[in-house]
Structure formats: structure tokens, C-alpha cells
Design a protein around this motif. Structure first.
Motif, short mmCIF file in Angstrom:
data_model
loop_
_atom_site.label_atom_id
_atom_site.label_comp_id
_atom_site.label_asym_id
_atom_site.label_seq_id
_atom_site.Cartn_x
_atom_site.Cartn_y
_atom_site.Cartn_z
N ASP A 2 0.83 -1.20 0.00
CA ASP A 2 0.00 0.00 0.00
C ASP A 2 0.87 1.25 0.00
N SER A 3 1.90 1.25 0.83
CA SER A 3 2.77 2.42 0.93
C SER A 3 3.55 2.66 -0.36
N VAL A 4 4.05 1.58 -0.96
CA VAL A 4 4.83 1.73 -2.19
C VAL A 4 3.94 2.21 -3.34
N SER A 5 2.73 1.68 -3.42
CA SER A 5 1.83 2.12 -4.49
C SER A 5 1.46 3.59 -4.30
N TYR A 6 1.20 3.98 -3.04
CA TYR A 6 0.86 5.38 -2.77
C TYR A 6 2.00 6.31 -3.17
N VAL A 7 3.21 5.99 -2.73
CA VAL A 7 4.33 6.91 -2.97
C VAL A 7 4.70 6.94 -4.45
N THR A 8 4.43 5.86 -5.19
CA THR A 8 4.68 5.87 -6.63
C THR A 8 3.84 6.96 -7.30
N PHE A 9 2.55 6.97 -6.99
CA PHE A 9 1.67 7.97 -7.58
C PHE A 9 1.96 9.36 -7.01
N GLN A 10 2.33 9.43 -5.74
CA GLN A 10 2.64 10.72 -5.13
C GLN A 10 3.85 11.37 -5.78
N GLU A 11 4.88 10.58 -6.05
CA GLU A 11 6.07 11.14 -6.70
C GLU A 11 5.74 11.63 -8.11
N LEU A 12 4.91 10.88 -8.82
CA LEU A 12 4.50 11.30 -10.16
C LEU A 12 3.71 12.60 -10.09
N ALA A 13 2.77 12.68 -9.16
CA ALA A 13 1.96 13.89 -9.02
C ALA A 13 2.82 15.09 -8.64
N THR A 14 3.80 14.86 -7.77
CA THR A 14 4.69 15.95 -7.35
C THR A 14 5.54 16.43 -8.51
N ARG A 15 6.02 15.50 -9.32
CA ARG A 15 6.79 15.88 -10.51
C ARG A 15 5.99 16.81 -11.41
N VAL A 16 4.76 16.42 -11.69
CA VAL A 16 3.90 17.22 -12.56
C VAL A 16 3.62 18.59 -11.93
N SER A 17 3.37 18.59 -10.63
CA SER A 17 3.05 19.84 -9.94
C SER A 17 4.22 20.82 -9.98
N HIS A 18 5.43 20.33 -9.74
CA HIS A 18 6.60 21.21 -9.77
C HIS A 18 6.82 21.79 -11.17
N ARG A 19 6.67 20.98 -12.19
CA ARG A 19 6.87 21.48 -13.56
C ARG A 19 5.83 22.54 -13.90
N ASN A 20 4.58 22.29 -13.54
CA ASN A 20 3.53 23.26 -13.84
C ASN A 20 3.71 24.55 -13.03
N THR A 21 4.16 24.41 -11.79
CA THR A 21 4.40 25.59 -10.96
C THR A 21 5.52 26.44 -11.53
N GLY A 22 6.57 25.79 -12.00
CA GLY A 22 7.68 26.53 -12.61
C GLY A 22 7.21 27.39 -13.76
N LYS A 23 6.35 26.85 -14.58
CA LYS A 23 5.81 27.61 -15.72
C LYS A 23 4.91 28.74 -15.23
N ALA A 24 4.13 28.49 -14.17
CA ALA A 24 3.20 29.49 -13.66
C ALA A 24 3.92 30.68 -13.03
N CYS A 25 5.15 30.48 -12.58
CA CYS A 25 5.89 31.56 -11.90
C CYS A 25 6.27 32.69 -12.85
N GLY A 26 6.41 32.39 -14.14
CA GLY A 26 6.79 33.43 -15.08
C GLY A 26 8.20 33.95 -14.86
N ASP A 27 9.04 33.15 -14.24
CA ASP A 27 10.42 33.53 -13.94
C ASP A 27 11.33 32.39 -14.38
N PRO A 28 12.24 32.64 -15.32
CA PRO A 28 13.09 31.55 -15.80
C PRO A 28 13.95 30.91 -14.71
N ILE A 29 14.28 31.68 -13.67
CA ILE A 29 15.07 31.11 -12.57
C ILE A 29 14.23 30.10 -11.79
#
Length: 219
Positions: free
Chosen positions: A151-178
Motif C-alpha cells: 500500500d505504501s509503495v503504491s501510494y508513494v509511486t503515484f505521489q512522486e508522479l503527481a509531485t513531478r507534474v506539480s513542480h513542472r507546472n508551478t515553474g511555468k506558472a511563476c513566469g520567472d526563468p530562474i
């Protein structure tokens, strides 16, 4: 009928897979340092050291970017709870222990670089951010129920994927190349973490596909 393995038996059966994937991870990951991603020249003292405290007009982030950065950072801040969860279900011996330590150290970089960026650029209110961190970490994280290894491994697998997507989208939303570069670096870590857990999850399905209720593990 295939017998369901105990948690200890499953850990033993997956030890070689864990070791293989630790080596795979170390061969693919790239060393990086949080200070290289923060625009230190933009920083200045706050009132306690003779400067000026934060006010909303100092931030260049949109409300959406602020909310996303704060949410992602608070998620990263809860690392002690995640470490405890992973350590309890894995082991601190052998390849499992190596992974728990390495994963924790890499994840810790994420909160360091994100907080430094937000404080230096005055992207969000640092006092409110610190108060939120204190509350969030005090409450901690608990999955609920009697979650086992699978249960824990399956949860963290999806959590890591969701976090990856969230960070990439947030970077674009910031409007700052840094910020975009910084969060792309963080997302790259999360992707490698997801791959480790995904591979463990897949191997676990091969080794122990049957649950007590007759259901396959949620991987």
C-alpha cells in the motif's frame, strides 16, 4: 493457491530488486546544489537586521504561483513524516536502508532550494510561510488505516508522479526563468524517485500477487 507473503518475507524477496534499482538510480541521478539555483543578488535584509519587512507589493508572483509554491513547499517540508513512513515499511538495513537515506537526503534539497528562493526574492510572506510550516510539520502526515508495504509503495509511486507534474507546472506558472529552472531540477529528482518505487511495485506484483481478500495489491 499462491500463499501471500508476510511483510518480512516480501522485503527479503525484493532485496535484490531494491539493490538493483538503488544502483540504477545512482547511475542516473545528477548531483546539484541548492545555492546554484537561488538569485542571491536579489536578496536584502529584513527589519530585524535594519532592512525592510515583506509586503505584498514586493512579490512578482501571481496569486496562482504563490499558492502553488506554498503548497508544494509545505508538502516537501513534511519530509520527517514521509521518512518515518518509508523507514517503517522498508528497512534500515542493506539496500533498503541505503535507499531510505538517499531518498531522504535528495528530498531535503527540495525544501531548502524552494524556501531560499521564496525568501530571497520575497515571493511570499516569510512569516506566514514559517507559521504554516510549523503547523504543517506539527500535524505531520499519516496514511490512515493499516497500510502495509505494498500500500505504501503504491501510494508513494503515484505521489512522486503527481509531485513531478506539480513542480513542472508551478515553474511555468511563476513566469520567472530562474524559478522554472529550479523547479525543473526538482521535478527531475521526483521522476527518478517515481521510477524506483514503480519498479519495486511491479516486482512486488510478480512476487506476491494475492492479497488476503483475493485482490491484487494497489500498484
Amino acid at each position: 493457491m499462491t500463499r501471500e507473503l508476510t511483510e518480512l518475507e516480501l522485503l527479503h524477496e525484493l532485496e535484490a530488486v531494491a539493490e538493483e534499482n538503488v544502483h540504477r538510480h545512482l547511475s542516473m541521478t545528477k548531483d546539484w546544489h541548492p545555492h546554484d539555483y537561488v538569485p542571491w543578488d536579489d536578496g536584502r535584509n529584513f527589519a530585524a537586521l535594519g532592512g525592510i519587512d515583506w509586503d505584498p507589493g514586493q512579490s512578482t508572483l501571481s496569486d496562482t504561483a504563490k499558492a502553488a509554491m506554498i503548497t508544494n513547499l509545505l508538502t516537501e517540508d513534511n519530509l520527517p513524516s514521509y521518512h518515518r513512513e518509508i523507514a517503517e515499511h522498508f528497512s534500515l538495513d542493506g539496500a533498503w536502508g541505503t535507499w531510505v537515506g538517499r531518498w531522504t537526503a535528495e528530498e531535503n534539497k527540495h525544501s531548502i532550494v524552494m524556501r531560499d528562493y521564496l525568501v530571497v526574492t520575497r515571493g511570499v510572506d516569510p512569516v506566514a510561510l514559517e507559521n504554516a510550516r510549523m503547523t504543517h510539520m506539527t500535524n505531520g502526515f499519516a496514511p490512515g488505516g493499516n497500510a502495509g508495504l505494498l500500500d505504501s509503495v503504491s501510494y508513494v509511486t503515484f505521489q512522486e508522479l503527481a509531485t513531478r507534474v506539480s513542480h513542472r507546472n508551478t515553474g511555468k506558472a511563476c513566469g520567472d526563468p530562474i524559478a522554472d529552472r529550479m523547479l525543473a531540477r526538482v521535478a527531475a529528482d521526483e521522476n527518478l524517485h517515481m521510477m524506483f518505487y514503480r519498479n519495486i511495485c511491479g516486482a512486488a506484483l510478480d512476487v506476491s500477487p494475492i492479497r488476503p481478500s483475493g485482490r491484487s495489491p494497489r500498484c
